[in-house]
Design an enzyme around this catalytic site. Structure first.
Site, PDB file in Angstrom:
ATOM      1  N   SER A 289       0.702  -1.154  -0.163  1.00 43.34           N
ATOM      2  CA  SER A 289       0.136   0.449  -0.317  1.00 43.34           C
ATOM      3  C   SER A 289       0.623   1.141  -0.354  1.00 43.34           C
ATOM      4  CB  SER A 289      -1.082   0.010   0.791  1.00 43.34           C
ATOM      5  OG  SER A 289      -1.441  -1.439   1.073  1.00 43.34           O
TER       6      SER A 289
ATOM      7  N   SER B 182       1.614   5.722   0.740  1.00 39.46           N
ATOM      8  CA  SER B 182       0.972   6.606   1.694  1.00 39.46           C
ATOM      9  C   SER B 182      -0.685   7.097   0.851  1.00 39.46           C
ATOM     10  CB  SER B 182       1.744   7.388   1.559  1.00 39.46           C
ATOM     11  OG  SER B 182       2.924   7.349   2.578  1.00 39.46           O
TER      12      SER B 182
ATOM     13  N   ARG C 125      35.706  20.507 -13.400  1.00 35.97           N
ATOM     14  CA  ARG C 125      35.858  20.363 -11.737  1.00 35.97           C
ATOM     15  C   ARG C 125      35.421  21.390 -11.145  1.00 35.97           C
ATOM     16  NH1 ARG C 125      35.591  14.954 -10.664  1.00 35.97           N
ATOM     17  NH2 ARG C 125      35.195  15.334  -8.183  1.00 35.97           N
TER      18      ARG C 125
END
Length: 348
Positions: free
Chosen positions: A35, A37, A116
């Protein structure tokens, strides 16, 4: 506004009601392992037509603060959003997955390896963290928790804690100590624990011998708990409505005690004033109706698992152990946990 707990479990219902929440009993259809939410929320709305907005708060997010929820409710009620959900900012470089046997190489997803970023120069990305979902009724009835005019609410990284698997527990416990919500007022160190003798230190049973002598039993774990409290600088005092002075003498606990106490609150107030303590510095462990006012006054309060219903309702902490079976030791551990929270707050 109202706070509801949706459950099909009797014990969860009992605890929820003790702390002032209302309870919606889930049907078997939405109580399965599979089930969602959303299914449980839609069932709740079918029984509560007066509800226009639902805030679905995940119990696995223990560092959520009320101030966050108030701000989220304002986004819907005052700023016109249809749904709001929680996110957290992360600084993680992502790479494409290469499955075993595939003839390809991984590729960067959100960075250029030749340039980076330093973490402090990169704003990061927002990730849904599942802490809460707020939505208007009309969306949920259509089968959505997110939709319409949407907004995210960015939680602080230290408050974004999710308990998903067993190894998450110790991390969550430490995070709660440092960043959890413990009420509006700042915590103070407990300096006095007052414990009811009958039903807390003992199991409440009195054995009478043929020569009319009384005997009681106690758990050695509770004696260890009292010793640990003393070593941490916390005074332990005992109280009873009975005259059990001979029993206390035999136990040799070395604690100040008041027996034949007809008014426990009056005794507690006297000790508190004599020691010059605020109520936040006083802890109380009781189990009976006569303990209720003391439980309400003390900054930290607890009851054994088998305490009477009115005492449980007045207490801030309900032990898993029964009276005379380790409840004092368990409550001592609870005190130590919150003392760690106090010490962590001082270091911040």
């Amino acid at each position: 506004n109202s706070v509801w707990v949706s459950t099909d479990h009797d014990e969860i219902e009992k605890v929820a009601k003790q702390f002032g929440a209302r309870v919606h009993r889930r049907s078997p259809e939405v109580s399965q392992d599979s089930s969602t939410s959303l299914e449980a929320i839609r069932e709740f709305l079918n029984h509560h037509h007066e509800v226009d907005i639902v805030g679905n708060i995940q119990a696995t997010s223990p560092c959520l603060h009320p101030s966050d929820l108030i701000k989220v409710a304002d986004l819907i009620q005052k700023e016109g959003f249809d749904s709001v959900f929680s996110v957290v900012r992360r600084h993680q470089f992502r790479w494409s997955e290469v499955k075993k046997g595939e003839n390809k190489t991984t590729e960067p997803q959100n960075l250029n390896p030749a340039k980076r970023y330093r973490r402090q120069d990169w704003p990061g990305e927002l990730y849904e963290n599942g802490s809460f979902y707020f939505a208007k009724r009309h969306l949920i009835e259509k089968g959505y928790l997110q939709g319409g005019k949407m907004a995210y609410y960015e939680m602080r990284a230290e408050h974004s804690v999710d308990i998903d698997i067993d190894i998450d527990w110790p991390i969550a416990e430490q995070r709660v100590l440092s960043f959890g919500y413990f009420g509006k007022e700042p915590l103070k160190e407990v300096k006095l624990l007052v414990c009811s003798i009958d039903g807390c230190l003992t199991n409440g049973r009195i054995y009478v011998t043929e020569d009319q002598k009384e005997m009681v039993s106690y758990d050695y774990r509770d004696i260890v708990g009292i010793d640990l409290l003393k070593k941490r600088g916390i005074q332990v005092r005992l109280i009873s409505e009975r005259d059990c002075s001979k029993t206390l003498s035999a136990m040799q606990l070395g604690c100040v005690a008041k027996v034949s106490a007809t008014n426990k609150l009056q005794v507690l107030e006297g000790w508190q004033k004599d020691m010059g303590l605020s109520w936040k510095e006083v802890a109380y462990l009781g189990n009976e109706e006569s303990d209720v006012e003391c439980l309400k006054k003390a900054g930290m309060s607890g009851v054994p698992a088998d305490a009477c219903a009115v005492a449980q309702k007045a207490a801030g902490y309900i032990c898993k152990s029964n009276g005379g079976c380790g409840a004092v030791r368990e409550f001592a551990e609870h005190i130590f946990l919150l003392l760690e929270k106090v010490n962590a707050a001082r270091k911040q």
